[in-house]
Design a protein around this motif. Structure first.
Motif, PDB file in Angstrom:
ATOM      1  N   ASP A 194      89.080  59.441  27.111  1.00  0.00           N
ATOM      2  CA  ASP A 194      90.094  60.051  26.257  1.00  0.00           C
ATOM      3  C   ASP A 194      90.216  59.389  24.892  1.00  0.00           C
ATOM      4  O   ASP A 194      91.024  59.813  24.068  1.00  0.00           O
ATOM      5  CB  ASP A 194      91.449  60.062  26.960  1.00  0.00           C
ATOM      6  N   SER A 195      89.428  58.360  24.637  1.00  0.00           N
ATOM      7  CA  SER A 195      89.477  57.685  23.342  1.00  0.00           C
ATOM      8  C   SER A 195      88.205  56.865  23.149  1.00  0.00           C
ATOM      9  O   SER A 195      87.437  56.653  24.100  1.00  0.00           O
ATOM     10  CB  SER A 195      90.692  56.756  23.253  1.00  0.00           C
ATOM     11  N   ALA A 196      88.009  56.386  21.921  1.00  0.00           N
ATOM     12  CA  ALA A 196      86.868  55.505  21.669  1.00  0.00           C
ATOM     13  C   ALA A 196      86.993  54.220  22.482  1.00  0.00           C
ATOM     14  O   ALA A 196      85.980  53.644  22.901  1.00  0.00           O
ATOM     15  CB  ALA A 196      86.778  55.176  20.179  1.00  0.00           C
TER      16      ALA A 196
ATOM     17  N   THR B  17      82.770  62.025  19.198  1.00  0.00           N
ATOM     18  CA  THR B  17      83.888  62.919  19.511  1.00  0.00           C
ATOM     19  C   THR B  17      83.534  63.989  20.545  1.00  0.00           C
ATOM     20  O   THR B  17      84.435  64.397  21.309  1.00  0.00           O
ATOM     21  CB  THR B  17      84.438  63.577  18.232  1.00  0.00           C
TER      22      THR B  17
ATOM     23  N   ASP C 165      79.207  59.138  15.810  1.00  0.00           N
ATOM     24  CA  ASP C 165      80.238  60.137  16.074  1.00  0.00           C
ATOM     25  C   ASP C 165      80.133  60.537  17.541  1.00  0.00           C
ATOM     26  O   ASP C 165      79.195  61.226  17.951  1.00  0.00           O
ATOM     27  CB  ASP C 165      80.036  61.352  15.174  1.00  0.00           C
TER      28      ASP C 165
ATOM     29  N   LEU D 137      84.807  62.968  24.040  1.00  0.00           N
ATOM     30  CA  LEU D 137      86.221  62.820  24.380  1.00  0.00           C
ATOM     31  C   LEU D 137      86.692  63.998  25.231  1.00  0.00           C
ATOM     32  O   LEU D 137      86.370  65.158  24.956  1.00  0.00           O
ATOM     33  CB  LEU D 137      87.064  62.695  23.116  1.00  0.00           C
TER      34      LEU D 137
ATOM     35  N   GLU E 233      89.064  57.348  15.107  1.00  0.00           N
ATOM     36  CA  GLU E 233      89.020  57.659  16.527  1.00  0.00           C
ATOM     37  C   GLU E 233      87.771  58.486  16.852  1.00  0.00           C
ATOM     38  O   GLU E 233      87.298  59.277  16.031  1.00  0.00           O
ATOM     39  CB  GLU E 233      90.279  58.433  16.933  1.00  0.00           C
ATOM     40  N   GLY E 234      87.241  58.257  18.054  1.00  0.00           N
ATOM     41  CA  GLY E 234      86.084  59.033  18.498  1.00  0.00           C
ATOM     42  C   GLY E 234      84.761  58.533  17.979  1.00  0.00           C
ATOM     43  O   GLY E 234      83.732  59.185  18.181  1.00  0.00           O
ATOM     44  N   HIS E 235      84.754  57.370  17.330  1.00  0.00           N
ATOM     45  CA  HIS E 235      83.523  56.810  16.782  1.00  0.00           C
ATOM     46  C   HIS E 235      83.242  55.438  17.394  1.00  0.00           C
ATOM     47  O   HIS E 235      84.135  54.776  17.921  1.00  0.00           O
ATOM     48  CB  HIS E 235      83.601  56.688  15.262  1.00  0.00           C
TER      49      HIS E 235
END
Length: 400
Positions: A345-347, A332, A330, A335, A371-373
């Motif tokens: 701004d993203s994975a 996140t 994780d 970000l 997203e975010g992983h």
């Protein structure tokens, strides 16, 4: 000239990661960089000697013609015995199909069981191929975010998404990308619910032989025998026996379903590679199970190494996986921040930045619907794991 509708269906709302980590890694290697690859879904082991020997002997023998569409009779019989022995599910050879990899088997399953406009419940994060396979046949995948429930779906959440068009649920345990193993009691409840609701269960157990101590790989039919006619299962030799390039998988379930899959296979691949089928006989018969035990022992040790090191990584965390060979990080909290001038701004941008600045490749969670992983594989030697995690620790400390 335009492409077909099928070609446009694959991406849908969960497209492949915009960052092609493999392409970036190849460019960096060509430039002389030493890249540590945590993104791969393959183990670093050599296949067991018994399989290589059986394949070599097959190539020297009369194995250069097609087998029956469903596979070598002796391999189907051995697989039926293995299913009964390891999954505690009674199985006849006529209920087994040898496929050109589990991926092709899953495609056949979607072709045989889904109609245009049907809905399929797919717990997320998920291997992106599930979504693509469903779309290819004109059905609609419906994602369920399992992050709030420890990466394991609940009956209550599934029921909220079920509609009159729902026809199937995809279950993957041990899970790719999270490494989560569905507890038997949870899997039993989901199986009972699906059968009562008249749904098919597409059961992917390709990592079923790779479970850590304290966890148990269970099969829906072993838990709920009356659901037998609702479950179609898919397995693979790729990860367990380190032969991903052999493209060898298998499906098993009700005889009428397997017969339908076999009919479809006849007009797609015809049959799995004949010599490879001979090469897999020792694995199917259980003659190389010591190899599985050795792999599990190594993976247990690597899991502990990664688990310990992750505690020292800034800004990221991970649940403790109990199967496969992945940690799902994780990231996140990263970000919206920056790394050496790069906006994270993203994975995808995070994975690209880590590749460029630390020469460490991880798979962005974008392609898994999360997203975010980032997915981190520990299917590589311990010294490479230690080096890669050290690099990550250093570069993550620079995030602003």
């Amino acid at each position: 000239m335009s492409l077909s509708d099928a070609a446009g269906r694959i991406c849908g709302p969960h497209p492949p990661a915009a960052t092609d980590v493999h392409a970036i890694a190849e460019r960096l290697r060509a430039e002389g960089a030493e890249v540590i690859d945590f993104a791969s879904g393959e183990l670093d082991f050599e296949p067991p000697a018994g399989l290589r020997r059986a394949l070599a002997e097959a190539l020297e023998g009369p194995t250069h013609q097609c087998t029956g569409t469903a596979g070598l009779p002796e391999l189907r019989a051995a697989l039926a015995g293995r299913v009964a022995r390891t999954r505690r599910v009674a199985c006849e050879p006529s209920e087994v199909l040898v496929t050109a990899g589990a991926r092709h088997g899953l495609h056949l399953g979607c072709l045989a069981l889904l109609n245009q406009g049907d809905e399929v419940l797919v717990p997320l994060p998920a291997w992106g191929t599930f979504m693509a396979q469903v779309r290819l046949v004109g059905a609609n995948p419906v994602g369920l975010d399992t992050r709030p429930t420890g990466f394991v779906p609940t009956v209550e959440a599934l029921e909220e998404l079920r509609t009159p068009r729902t026809r199937m649920i995809v279950l993957n345990t041990p899970n790719n990308p999270t490494g989560a193993v569905y507890p038997p009691e949870r899997l039993a409840r989901i199986t009972e619910w699906a059968a009562h609701s008249g749904l098919w269960i597409l059961f992917d157990e390709c990592y079923g032989d790779l479970v850590l101590p304290g966890a148990e790989h269970a099969h829906p039919v072993a838990l709920v025998p009356e659901a037998r006619d609702h479950v179609v299962s898919f397995g693979s030799f790729s990860t367990s026996f380190a032969v991903s390039g052999w493209r060898a998988g298998y499906a098993y379930g009700a005889e009428r379903v397997v017969a339908a899959l076999s009919d479809l296979q006849r007009h797609t691949t015809s049959n799995a590679v004949s010599a490879v089928q001979h090469g897999l006989l020792p694995a199917a018969r259980g003659e190389e199970d010591i190899f599985l035990a050795e792999i599990r022992a190594v993976l247990r040790h690597r899991h502990r190494v990664v688990r310990s090191a992750l505690d020292d990584l800034p800004h990221v965390s991970a649940a403790d996986p109990r199967g496969a060979f992945y940690f799902f990080l994780d990231a996140t909290p990263l970000l919206g921040r920056t790394l050496r001038g790069t906006q994270l701004d993203s994975a995808d941008t995070l994975a690209a930045a880590l590749l460029e600045h630390a020469h460490v490749a991880l798979a962005p969670g974008t392609a898994f619907g999360a997203e975010g992983h980032l997915r981190l594989s520990y299917g590589l030697p311990e010294d490479r794991i230690a080096e890669g995690l050290g690099r990550l620790r250093g570069v993550l400390a620079e995030v602003e």
